[in-house]
Design an enzyme around this catalytic site. Structure first.
Site, mmCIF file in Angstrom:
data_model
loop_
_atom_site.group_PDB
_atom_site.id
_atom_site.type_symbol
_atom_site.label_atom_id
_atom_site.label_comp_id
_atom_site.label_asym_id
_atom_site.label_seq_id
_atom_site.Cartn_x
_atom_site.Cartn_y
_atom_site.Cartn_z
ATOM 1 C CB CYS A 196 -0.950 0.015 1.197
ATOM 2 S SG CYS A 196 -0.143 0.297 2.767
ATOM 3 N N GLY A 225 2.033 -3.730 9.192
ATOM 4 C CA GLY A 225 2.303 -3.273 7.833
ATOM 5 C C GLY A 225 1.414 -2.088 7.510
ATOM 6 C CB CYS A 226 -0.545 -1.289 4.492
ATOM 7 S SG CYS A 226 -1.765 -0.105 3.903
ATOM 8 C CG PHE A 227 -1.955 3.066 8.593
ATOM 9 C CD1 PHE A 227 -2.289 3.395 7.286
ATOM 10 C CD2 PHE A 227 -1.232 4.012 9.324
ATOM 11 C CE1 PHE A 227 -1.938 4.617 6.726
ATOM 12 C CE2 PHE A 227 -0.872 5.232 8.773
ATOM 13 C CZ PHE A 227 -1.237 5.540 7.475
#
Length: 225
Positions: free
Chosen positions: A25, A55-57
């Site tokens: 992301c 990782g990607c929030f």
């Protein structure tokens, strides 16, 4: 809700975790700012807080929002030095901050143990400073514990998972004391729900959610069942 014994069993023998480690992301304030007009509702019940980085929030937020007992999820930055970092600054990987989600939950409906189970099963805890195509310390797998009980539980489950054979590589999830949380920019909040039609949401987040919803169907809010 599942018992603590069931949670431990699932952690040790669960092999579904790796299905959630997908893609990237990347490229697409006030300290401890977690509240909005929903605050009044939240403060009327007894809540607790968990802070996780997977990782990607965008993905993390979408998953934890759907759990029964979770009152609010905020995307932001935790674990670094300095104040009120921007997304651009955090993306350099030089701030020490991780993309994280602040999870406000009702412990009478969902326990920290159950949140940990979702944490372990919805990302790859064996890739150091990386989730899918997202690379850098800002994408590290991390649990920011708020008290000693959370620390002990995080360490216990990490050790159990590491010796279970569920993964063929060591668990590298960091377990760090909670020191700060800065809410991310407004456009990051409630990202999937506000942008479900975008390609990233359709091809990366949606498949993760579908897997998650099958595994945790009994723990979902009614509107997500």
């Amino acid at each position: 809700m599942k018992t603590k014994k069931q949670n431990i069993s699932q952690l040790i023998y669960g092999t579904l975790i790796s299905a959630f480690a997908l893609s990237s992301c990347a490229g697409h304030k006030t300290q401890d700012k977690m509240m909005n007009p929903d605050d009044k509702k939240i403060t009327e019940i007894t809540t607790d807080t968990a802070t996780f980085g997977t990782g990607c929030f965008w993905c993390t937020e979408a998953i934890f929002q759907r759990l029964n007992g979770v009152e609010r999820v905020s995307s932001g930055y935790s674990g670094g030095k300095g104040s009120a970092p921007t997304y651009k600054e955090v993306c350099t990987g030089k701030t020490g901050f991780a993309e994280a989600c602040q999870i406000i939950y009702d412990p009478s409906k969902i326990s920290f143990d159950q949140l940990l189970e979702v944490f372990w099963k919805t990302h790859d805890p064996t890739t150091l400073n990386r989730q899918g195509n997202d690379v850098g310390t800002q994408y590290r797998s991390v649990i920011f514990y708020h008290n000693d009980e959370q620390r002990q539980k995080a360490e216990h489950y990490k050790a159990a998972l590491d010796t279970s054979g569920s993964w063929n590589k060591p668990i590298v999830t960091a377990i760090e004391p909670y020191t700060n949380f800065y809410s991310a920019e407004n456009y990051h909040q409630d990202y999937y729900n506000n942008n479900a039609g975008q390609m990233y949401c359709q091809f990366v987040i949606r498949p993760k959610l579908e897997k998650f919803e099958k595994v945790f169907k009994d723990e979902l809010k009614k509107e997500n069942q």
